[in-house]
Design an enzyme around this catalytic site. Structure first.
Site, PDB file in Angstrom:
ATOM      1  N   SER A  16       0.868  -1.178   0.000  1.00 54.36           N
ATOM      2  CA  SER A  16       0.000   0.000   0.000  1.00 54.36           C
ATOM      3  C   SER A  16       0.910   1.235   0.000  1.00 54.36           C
ATOM      4  CB  SER A  16      -0.864   0.002   1.254  1.00 54.36           C
ATOM      5  OG  SER A  16      -0.029   0.218   2.379  1.00 54.36           O
ATOM      6  N   LYS A  17       0.311   2.393  -0.069  1.00 56.50           N
ATOM      7  CA  LYS A  17       1.108   3.635  -0.075  1.00 56.50           C
ATOM      8  C   LYS A  17       2.031   3.697   1.131  1.00 56.50           C
ATOM      9  CE  LYS A  17      -0.374   6.873  -3.250  1.00 56.50           C
ATOM     10  NZ  LYS A  17      -1.736   6.723  -3.773  1.00 56.50           N
TER      11      LYS A  17
END
Ligand code: GLU
Length: 473
Positions: A242-243
């Site tokens: 994920s980010k």
């Protein structure tokens, strides 16, 4: 040299070049360079709604920054739509594809039924054998592949090994939509074939697509390229990237102050190994890279490791190269505390002189720039809280006593300054640190900096004396 190896990197320009894409590009590049072959670039811009020129520019920029070049002109998939159509028509003519007039409602019913029966939603082949003469009025048909219904489709994948798919689970998928535009599945096969690609290397999220693509190759009687599906990158905790884990565009890594060669070295080790070797020059990577040593389980992205690798690269870089890297990267870095640095000859000279001291303590270019702030700080310096605490009455008194000694130095150098301080420390029986710390605070405005004698030398006589004078009372 292997005979004419051709790889390709085929990004969809719907976003920036993300870190997983960069690794795919790197593996394709290394595989091609290792074999003395070519890596081609194909922009898969058939999704007209989501593809943007800005994303194309960002992808090209990201590849260039990482030092990954491609051979020849980039191919734009959308421009090849008529060729894709032509191939679909040839499949229709040979009977390997057919027109399907199923309406959206019928397709929805099929999905519903499959769901109710606990099966994956699949097209049921209802137009496989039905003549076009039965076509309902006013429905524009799609073209579907007449896929094999029995047996299996097998991939001999260079990373995943032998992967087989039961054909009953793969339906007659669409090649051409009702508006005549090709699907991704068809476009990829036709382009890879026409571009002479011999080896596909991409994320394993394309594994099922690969099975469908194999069926198209078979229907066309074309030889399929070699396949290698590399596991996706996961976060340090094993979860999907994920980010927060680092699923960012390559441009974000540039803005965090990573050197492209460090990021590249980090990426090559993400899912590929060569014994225990961690550090690779470009040539070493090219020489050693092979698909046989790409792991089958997802690699984990670890910021701490990337940072330490970057620190290693910074320390190992030549001073002049680091000055150049700072100059090239500063526009992308977040604005630091001080005024933005204007890169002129004087700036470059100062940075270069200070670099041996600076590069030892920086893990990123952001830290390097921050460490260099003292060089460009304007008098009187703004002192941070720790520096202020060091410049108490005692500290200031030491500075006042040292000032005339510095002023009378014949030549200005780190060595000369050190000798002066050591004499002073010996005569007054104080500890070196008790003198060095106030000096550091007065000269840099902070409690940490490169070696203080180097700082004196790099700042020069005039500026050093003036900064000390500012704090001597
Ligand atoms: N355009 C696809 C993507 O960005 C890659 C397709 C392929 O490599 O075959 O995921």
């Amino acid at each position: 040299m292997t005979d004419a190896v051709v790889t390709r990197f085929a990004p969809s320009p719907t976003g920036f070049l993300h870190i997983g894409g960069a690794r795919t590009a790197l593996f394709n590049w290394l595989y091609a360079r290792h074999a003395g072959g070519r890596m081609l670039l194909r922009i898969e811009d058939t999704d007209r709604e989501r593809s943007t020129e800005a994303a194309i520019a960002a992808i090209l920029d990201g590849l260039s920054w990482l030092g990954l070049d491609w051979d020849g002109e980039a191919v734009h998939q959308f421009r090849r739509a008529s060729r894709h159509r032509e191939v679909a028509e040839s499949l229709l003519a040979s009977g390997d594809a057919y027109l399907c007039y199923a309406t959206p409602q019928e397709l929805e019913e099929m999905r519903e039924k499959a769901r109710a029966e606990g099966r994956p939603p699949r097209y049921d082949g209802r137009w496989r054998e039905r003549p076009a003469s039965q076509a309902p009025a006013g429905v524009a048909p799609v073209v579907r592949l007449k896929a094999p219904q029995e047996g299996e489709t097998v991939l001999d994948d260079k990373v995943q090994g032998r992967v087989s798919f039961a054909n009953k689970d793969l339906d007659d998928f669409i090649l051409l939509r009702s508006d005549g535009t090709p699907t991704f599945m068809l476009a990829v096969v036709v382009d890879d074939h026409d571009m002479g690609v011999t080896q596909i290397i991409r994320g394993d999220d394309h594994l099922t697509n690969a099975a469908r693509q194999m069926q198209i190759y078979e229907a066309l009687g074309w030889t399929a390229p070699g396949m290698a599906h590399i596991p996706l990158i996961h976060g340090a905790d094993g979860a999907k990237l994920s980010k927060r884990h680092g699923a960012l565009g390559v441009d974000a890594y540039r803005a965090m102050g990573y050197l492209p060669e460090a990021l590249r070295n980090y990426l090559v080790r993400l899912g590929w190994s060569h014994g225990d070797k961690e550090f690779f020059s470009t040539q070493e990577m090219i020489d050693a890279f092979d698909l046989g040593h790409v792991g089958r389980s997802p690699a984990r992205f670890d910021f701490v490791k990337l940072e330490s690798m970057n620190g290693h690269y910074i320390r190992a870089s030549r001073d002049a190269d680091l000055v150049a890297a700072l100059e090239a990267t500063t526009p992308y870095l977040p604005p630091g505390g001080g005024d933005p640095i204007a890169f002129d000859d004087e700036t470059r000279t100062k940075l270069r002189a200070a670099m041996p001291g600076l590069k030892e303590r920086a893990k990123t270019l952001v830290e390097l720039l921050d460490g260099a702030a003292y060089l460009f700080a304007k008098r009187p310096l703004v002192l941070d809280a720790k520096a202020l605490a060091l410049l108490d009455a005692v500290g200031r008194a030491h500075i006042a006593s040292l000032l005339p000694r510095f002023a009378s130095l014949e030549t200005w150098s780190a060595k000369g300054a050190e000798a002066a301080v050591r004499d002073y420390v010996e005569e007054t029986k104080v500890k070196l640190g008790q003198v060095a710390q106030p000096l550091r605070a007065a000269l840099t405005g902070r409690a940490t900096s490169p070696g203080i004698f180097d700082v004196l030398e790099v700042l020069g006589r005039e500026e050093s004396l003036a900064r000390l004078q500012d704090q001597a009372h």
